[in-house]
Design an enzyme around this catalytic site. Structure first.
Site, PDB file in Angstrom:
ATOM      1  N   SER A 151      -6.478  -4.629  -8.255  1.00 64.63           N
ATOM      2  CA  SER A 151      -5.245  -4.635  -7.502  1.00 64.63           C
ATOM      3  C   SER A 151      -5.602  -5.566  -5.952  1.00 64.63           C
ATOM      4  O   SER A 151      -4.663  -5.882  -5.255  1.00 64.63           O
ATOM      5  CB  SER A 151      -4.720  -3.150  -7.029  1.00 64.63           C
ATOM      6  OG  SER A 151      -5.924  -2.580  -6.658  1.00 64.63           O
ATOM      7  N   HIS A 201      -6.623  -2.651  -0.525  1.00 64.29           N
ATOM      8  CA  HIS A 201      -5.249  -3.347  -0.661  1.00 64.29           C
ATOM      9  C   HIS A 201      -5.155  -4.060   0.569  1.00 64.29           C
ATOM     10  O   HIS A 201      -4.690  -5.410   0.520  1.00 64.29           O
ATOM     11  CB  HIS A 201      -4.233  -2.454  -0.842  1.00 64.29           C
ATOM     12  CG  HIS A 201      -4.246  -1.706  -2.092  1.00 64.29           C
ATOM     13  ND1 HIS A 201      -3.166  -0.865  -2.632  1.00 64.29           N
ATOM     14  CD2 HIS A 201      -5.091  -1.967  -3.605  1.00 64.29           C
ATOM     15  CE1 HIS A 201      -3.618  -0.381  -3.770  1.00 64.29           C
ATOM     16  NE2 HIS A 201      -4.329  -0.749  -4.242  1.00 64.29           N
TER      17      HIS A 201
END
Length: 324
Positions: A151, A201
């Site tokens: 991610s 992230h």
């Protein structure tokens, strides 16, 4: 990146949906397909890969262990491991959607070099952020956090995808300017989804911004693109060789002459008939195919008749001879 999830029963159904979407594409992006296949195989861990695949405990992204042991295995491979079906499927569907657009726009080689750069940059920035927060005596244990997943790279890809866009995008039901979609998703996921790696992230977003900046300020070709293009050329030479051999073998050969070649050959010890282009050996003065004299002055029929034949009859004989 994600820090801990259970297993679900949706892997087969959602992977089938991803495959269906991919098969409907007119031009199928090979690098995106390869990345999805690699991530899925690593998660499923078939028996033939057991000897070469490290376990999940050996690849957790942990800043403390990476810096202490200079562990490149954790630094690189942690991006390709997932800890649950929902984690894997969500990331792979996101990769499919972003990868199709980026690879179609950039080309496979440029796209592959970008993904390789984003993996290294997102992991490196996440590591740097964890170390900086430790120096500031930040209480939360980012430095000892364990995380895996693709991610972070996906956040970087979203930044690259929307870097020049003036449109709007939907993020978890909210409409935001596309350029800020990654930031909005970072905040919303952190608020509503427990167990995700905020630092991973954030590192991905910063990696995407850095890549866009370097790309716009660097006028030359991407060095990674040159390396990947060279490797692709090297690995592809057997296929090109076979293709050339196949093309060459498609020219049809009748007797000693060649039909379908791109140019007229001038063979040593041979002469070519002016009427039918058949190649005869130098010892003959009459064409073995049509009976024409070597100098083109007269015609002799092949059945021993002494009367000259017309050009039309010669053509008919030639068609019959080749048609047999």
């Amino acid at each position: 990146m994600e820090r801990g999830r259970g297993r679900g029963g949706m892997l087969g159904l959602l992977l089938l949906q991803a495959l269906s979407e991919y098969c409907r594409l007119e031009r199928k992006p090979p690098v995106t397909a390869g990345l999805i296949a690699a991530n899925t195989l690593i998660y499923l861990r078939p028996k033939f890969l057991h000897p070469i695949l490290p376990s999940l405990n050996q690849v957790w992204f942990n800043p403390y262990l990476i810096l202490k042991h200079k562990d490149l295995k954790r630094f690189i491979l942690s991006a390709f491991y997932h800890i649950g079906e929902s984690h894997l499927v969500y990331n792979m569907l996101s990769l499919l959607w972003k990868g199709i657009q980026l690879e179609s726009a950039m080309g496979s080689i440029e796209y592959a070099s970008m993904v390789a750069a984003l993996v290294g940059m997102s992991q490196g920035i996440t590591l740097l952020l964890a170390k900086v927060l430790l120096l500031f005596d930040y209480e939360r244990a980012y430095y000892n956090e364990y995380a895996v997943g693709f991610s972070g790279v996906l956040f970087a890809m979203k930044v690259v995808l929307y870097s020049q866009s003036d449109n709007y995008a939907y993020v978890q039901g909210f409409v935001v300017p596309a350029r800020y979609a990654a930031w909005a998703e970072l905040i919303l996921i952190q608020m509503f989804v427990p167990g995700v790696s905020f630092l991973g992230h954030l590192g991905g977003i910063l990696a995407g911004l850095l890549y866009v900046y370097l790309k716009s300020s660097h006028s030359g070709a991407n060095p990674l693109t040159k390396i990947i293009r060279g490797l692709t050329s090297l690995l592809g030479w057997p296929l090109r060789f076979v293709n050339r051999m196949f093309r060459h073998s498609r020219s049809r050969v009748f007797g000693r002459g060649t039909i379908g070649g791109s140019e007229t050959r001038n063979l040593s010890g041979m002469w070519r008939c002016r009427a039918c282009t058949y190649d005869n050996i130098d010892l003959l003065n009459v064409c073995e195919m049509c009976g024409m004299d070597r100098n083109g002055d007269a015609f002799w029929p092949s059945d021993g008749d002494t009367e000259a034949i017309s050009l039309q009859e010669l053509r008919q004989r030639r068609v019959q001879r080749f048609g047999q």
